[in-house]
Motif scaffolding. Sequence first.
Motif, PDB file in Angstrom:
ATOM      1  N   ARG A   1      17.598 -79.567 -31.320  1.00 54.03           N
ATOM      2  CA  ARG A   1      17.145 -80.323 -32.574  1.00 54.03           C
ATOM      3  C   ARG A   1      18.102 -80.462 -33.633  1.00 54.03           C
ATOM      4  NH1 ARG A   1      16.202 -76.694 -36.429  1.00 54.03           N
ATOM      5  NH2 ARG A   1      14.776 -74.919 -35.896  1.00 54.03           N
ATOM      6  N   ARG A   2      17.883 -81.172 -34.701  1.00 53.24           N
ATOM      7  CA  ARG A   2      19.034 -80.901 -35.648  1.00 53.24           C
ATOM      8  C   ARG A   2      18.989 -79.709 -36.254  1.00 53.24           C
ATOM      9  NH1 ARG A   2      18.871 -84.472 -41.568  1.00 53.24           N
ATOM     10  NH2 ARG A   2      20.877 -83.680 -42.249  1.00 53.24           N
ATOM     11  N   GLY A   3      20.526 -79.213 -36.174  1.00 50.89           N
ATOM     12  CA  GLY A   3      20.580 -77.883 -36.811  1.00 50.89           C
ATOM     13  C   GLY A   3      20.414 -76.656 -35.677  1.00 50.89           C
ATOM     14  N   LEU A   4      19.916 -76.963 -34.429  1.00 51.75           N
ATOM     15  CA  LEU A   4      19.401 -75.899 -33.428  1.00 51.75           C
ATOM     16  C   LEU A   4      20.488 -76.282 -32.414  1.00 51.75           C
ATOM     17  CD1 LEU A   4      17.758 -73.325 -33.007  1.00 51.75           C
ATOM     18  CD2 LEU A   4      16.063 -74.911 -32.010  1.00 51.75           C
ATOM     19  N   PHE A   5      21.125 -75.154 -31.705  1.00 52.80           N
ATOM     20  CA  PHE A   5      21.850 -75.520 -30.570  1.00 52.80           C
ATOM     21  C   PHE A   5      21.936 -74.403 -29.443  1.00 52.80           C
ATOM     22  CE2 PHE A   5      23.850 -77.343 -34.369  1.00 52.80           C
ATOM     23  CZ  PHE A   5      24.254 -78.759 -34.039  1.00 52.80           C
ATOM     24  N   ALA A   6      22.274 -74.586 -28.305  1.00 52.27           N
ATOM     25  CA  ALA A   6      22.586 -73.257 -27.285  1.00 52.27           C
ATOM     26  C   ALA A   6      23.986 -73.693 -26.778  1.00 52.27           C
ATOM     27  CB  ALA A   6      21.266 -73.617 -26.274  1.00 52.27           C
ATOM     28  N   LEU A   7      24.432 -72.604 -26.272  1.00 52.85           N
ATOM     29  CA  LEU A   7      25.525 -72.947 -25.526  1.00 52.85           C
ATOM     30  C   LEU A   7      25.423 -73.495 -24.242  1.00 52.85           C
ATOM     31  CD1 LEU A   7      27.379 -69.494 -26.112  1.00 52.85           C
ATOM     32  CD2 LEU A   7      28.447 -71.534 -27.246  1.00 52.85           C
ATOM     33  N   ALA A   8      26.277 -74.311 -23.623  1.00 54.94           N
ATOM     34  CA  ALA A   8      26.052 -74.879 -22.447  1.00 54.94           C
ATOM     35  C   ALA A   8      26.939 -73.844 -21.414  1.00 54.94           C
ATOM     36  CB  ALA A   8      26.747 -76.239 -22.214  1.00 54.94           C
ATOM     37  N   PRO A   9      26.349 -73.927 -20.014  1.00 61.70           N
ATOM     38  CA  PRO A   9      27.115 -73.282 -19.093  1.00 61.70           C
ATOM     39  C   PRO A   9      28.283 -73.861 -18.867  1.00 61.70           C
ATOM     40  CG  PRO A   9      25.295 -74.465 -18.105  1.00 61.70           C
ATOM     41  CD  PRO A   9      25.197 -74.666 -19.543  1.00 61.70           C
ATOM     42  N   PRO A  10      29.524 -73.300 -18.488  1.00 67.32           N
ATOM     43  CA  PRO A  10      29.411 -71.575 -18.295  1.00 67.32           C
ATOM     44  C   PRO A  10      29.721 -70.823 -19.522  1.00 67.32           C
ATOM     45  CG  PRO A  10      31.433 -72.755 -17.831  1.00 67.32           C
ATOM     46  CD  PRO A  10      30.713 -73.755 -18.416  1.00 67.32           C
ATOM     47  N   TYR A  11      29.657 -71.215 -20.705  1.00 69.30           N
ATOM     48  CA  TYR A  11      30.027 -70.827 -21.965  1.00 69.30           C
ATOM     49  C   TYR A  11      28.888 -69.670 -22.194  1.00 69.30           C
ATOM     50  CZ  TYR A  11      33.352 -74.652 -22.068  1.00 69.30           C
ATOM     51  OH  TYR A  11      34.233 -75.466 -21.607  1.00 69.30           O
TER      52      TYR A  11
ATOM     53  N   PRO B   1      33.424 -77.403 -44.654  1.00 71.58           N
ATOM     54  CA  PRO B   1      32.551 -78.847 -44.775  1.00 71.58           C
ATOM     55  C   PRO B   1      32.444 -79.509 -43.327  1.00 71.58           C
ATOM     56  CG  PRO B   1      34.083 -78.563 -46.455  1.00 71.58           C
ATOM     57  CD  PRO B   1      34.386 -77.340 -45.424  1.00 71.58           C
ATOM     58  N   GLY B   2      33.456 -79.353 -42.810  1.00 71.94           N
ATOM     59  CA  GLY B   2      33.508 -80.187 -41.484  1.00 71.94           C
ATOM     60  C   GLY B   2      32.749 -79.626 -40.079  1.00 71.94           C
ATOM     61  N   LEU B   3      31.904 -78.536 -40.274  1.00 74.25           N
ATOM     62  CA  LEU B   3      31.193 -77.813 -39.503  1.00 74.25           C
ATOM     63  C   LEU B   3      30.447 -78.687 -38.518  1.00 74.25           C
ATOM     64  CD1 LEU B   3      31.000 -75.038 -37.859  1.00 74.25           C
ATOM     65  CD2 LEU B   3      29.081 -74.638 -39.504  1.00 74.25           C
ATOM     66  N   GLU B   4      29.523 -79.578 -39.284  1.00 71.96           N
ATOM     67  CA  GLU B   4      28.728 -80.460 -38.558  1.00 71.96           C
ATOM     68  C   GLU B   4      29.029 -81.269 -37.752  1.00 71.96           C
ATOM     69  OE1 GLU B   4      28.413 -79.592 -41.609  1.00 71.96           O
ATOM     70  OE2 GLU B   4      26.248 -78.915 -41.983  1.00 71.96           O
ATOM     71  N   ALA B   5      30.261 -81.802 -37.920  1.00 72.79           N
ATOM     72  CA  ALA B   5      31.170 -82.724 -37.249  1.00 72.79           C
ATOM     73  C   ALA B   5      31.733 -82.149 -35.800  1.00 72.79           C
ATOM     74  CB  ALA B   5      32.436 -83.692 -38.073  1.00 72.79           C
ATOM     75  N   GLN B   6      32.441 -80.723 -36.289  1.00 71.32           N
ATOM     76  CA  GLN B   6      32.978 -79.976 -35.173  1.00 71.32           C
ATOM     77  C   GLN B   6      31.735 -79.920 -33.860  1.00 71.32           C
ATOM     78  OE1 GLN B   6      36.333 -78.914 -34.449  1.00 71.32           O
ATOM     79  NE2 GLN B   6      35.130 -79.077 -32.561  1.00 71.32           N
ATOM     80  N   LEU B   7      30.581 -79.229 -34.572  1.00 71.11           N
ATOM     81  CA  LEU B   7      29.570 -79.208 -33.441  1.00 71.11           C
ATOM     82  C   LEU B   7      29.038 -80.361 -32.672  1.00 71.11           C
ATOM     83  CD1 LEU B   7      27.044 -76.996 -35.808  1.00 71.11           C
ATOM     84  CD2 LEU B   7      28.558 -76.134 -33.834  1.00 71.11           C
ATOM     85  N   SER B   8      29.211 -81.427 -33.370  1.00 70.02           N
ATOM     86  CA  SER B   8      28.692 -82.879 -32.910  1.00 70.02           C
ATOM     87  C   SER B   8      30.017 -83.156 -31.473  1.00 70.02           C
ATOM     88  CB  SER B   8      28.830 -84.124 -33.606  1.00 70.02           C
ATOM     89  OG  SER B   8      27.653 -83.637 -34.436  1.00 70.02           O
ATOM     90  N   ARG B   9      31.020 -82.905 -32.165  1.00 70.19           N
ATOM     91  CA  ARG B   9      32.166 -83.131 -30.879  1.00 70.19           C
ATOM     92  C   ARG B   9      32.061 -82.081 -29.734  1.00 70.19           C
ATOM     93  NH1 ARG B   9      35.378 -83.951 -35.759  1.00 70.19           N
ATOM     94  NH2 ARG B   9      35.691 -81.737 -35.835  1.00 70.19           N
ATOM     95  N   TRP B  10      31.729 -80.834 -30.008  1.00 67.58           N
ATOM     96  CA  TRP B  10      31.420 -79.896 -29.037  1.00 67.58           C
ATOM     97  C   TRP B  10      30.431 -80.315 -27.943  1.00 67.58           C
ATOM     98  CZ3 TRP B  10      32.456 -75.262 -32.642  1.00 67.58           C
ATOM     99  CH2 TRP B  10      33.752 -74.979 -32.876  1.00 67.58           C
ATOM    100  N   CYS B  11      29.086 -80.840 -28.531  1.00 62.22           N
ATOM    101  CA  CYS B  11      27.954 -81.318 -27.714  1.00 62.22           C
ATOM    102  C   CYS B  11      28.531 -82.596 -26.847  1.00 62.22           C
ATOM    103  CB  CYS B  11      26.840 -81.895 -28.857  1.00 62.22           C
ATOM    104  SG  CYS B  11      26.000 -80.757 -29.587  1.00 62.22           S
ATOM    105  N   ALA B  12      29.266 -83.379 -27.670  1.00 58.00           N
ATOM    106  CA  ALA B  12      29.768 -84.503 -26.871  1.00 58.00           C
ATOM    107  C   ALA B  12      30.819 -83.889 -25.561  1.00 58.00           C
ATOM    108  CB  ALA B  12      30.501 -85.733 -27.961  1.00 58.00           C
ATOM    109  N   ALA B  13      31.253 -83.100 -25.992  1.00 57.63           N
ATOM    110  CA  ALA B  13      32.226 -82.342 -24.746  1.00 57.63           C
ATOM    111  C   ALA B  13      31.345 -81.648 -23.654  1.00 57.63           C
ATOM    112  CB  ALA B  13      33.140 -81.673 -25.384  1.00 57.63           C
TER     113      ALA B  13
ATOM    114  N   PHE C   1      20.901 -70.828 -31.375  1.00 53.69           N
ATOM    115  CA  PHE C   1      21.517 -70.373 -32.798  1.00 53.69           C
ATOM    116  C   PHE C   1      21.416 -71.681 -33.694  1.00 53.69           C
ATOM    117  CE2 PHE C   1      25.185 -72.148 -30.302  1.00 53.69           C
ATOM    118  CZ  PHE C   1      25.728 -72.639 -31.047  1.00 53.69           C
ATOM    119  N   GLU C   2      21.350 -71.431 -34.976  1.00 45.24           N
ATOM    120  CA  GLU C   2      21.173 -72.654 -35.952  1.00 45.24           C
ATOM    121  C   GLU C   2      22.310 -72.495 -36.666  1.00 45.24           C
ATOM    122  OE1 GLU C   2      17.401 -73.085 -38.035  1.00 45.24           O
ATOM    123  OE2 GLU C   2      16.677 -71.419 -36.752  1.00 45.24           O
ATOM    124  N   THR C   3      22.740 -73.557 -37.375  1.00 48.51           N
ATOM    125  CA  THR C   3      24.017 -74.102 -38.265  1.00 48.51           C
ATOM    126  C   THR C   3      24.062 -72.791 -39.315  1.00 48.51           C
ATOM    127  OG1 THR C   3      23.474 -76.281 -37.780  1.00 48.51           O
ATOM    128  CG2 THR C   3      25.269 -75.498 -39.297  1.00 48.51           C
TER     129      THR C   3
END
Length: 215
Positions: free
Chosen positions: A48-58, A29-41, A16-18
């Motif tokens: 790539r920038r703006g494109l994500f996938a859920l990590a297992p087991p989610y 306004p803080g969505l990008e920062a929140q997405l970065s925190r979830w990536c770090a977690a 999914f994309e942002t």
Amino acid sequence: MKFAELLEIVADEPVFETGFLRSGRAPEPGLEAQLSRWCAAGKLLRLRRGLFALAPPYRKVKPHPFLVANRLSPGSYVSGLSALAFANAIPEYVPEVTSCGPARPHVRETPLGRFSFRYVKPALRTGYRLVGLVDGQSAFVARPEKAFLDLAHLQPGGDAPAWIDELRLDFEELSPAHLRAAAAATGSPKLARAAAHVIRRASDPASAYEPLPVP
């Protein structure tokens, strides 16, 4: 946005994309920062920038590499060795997904694999179709005849009989008529020679991979 809310929005989307998260919602306004925190977690994978996938087991659905390739570079289609392997036209497993399209040549290393992209001019962006994959996913993939021609086009000496023979093509997965027509449509003498060699091989399977005279 809370992570449980993101899971509800994304549901069974493989990637999914942002912008998908913002659709129909008030600005965050803080969505990008929140997405970065979830990536770090380790809850999200950044492709790539703006494109994500859920990590297992989610995640509910494992993203297919071909779908990921299409989404990494919009307007591209899977081709070359990747498409030939998908069609069972070559015997080898191909770990890297190769695509052709409008983007400059580049390689992306992602948590979901390695993806390479090659530029082809607009006149050559033909011969692909939308194919069904697993779990309801789909992607644009070159037909095996076009995948071979893209490969030959991008390979220096791609019309050399010895190089073509090294691919060990399964001629039953290639249509001589489609290959001849696709090569003719490009207007490329190089691709016409490459196609002619494959067609000669296919017409005489008993002598496959033994040297043939080149006209």
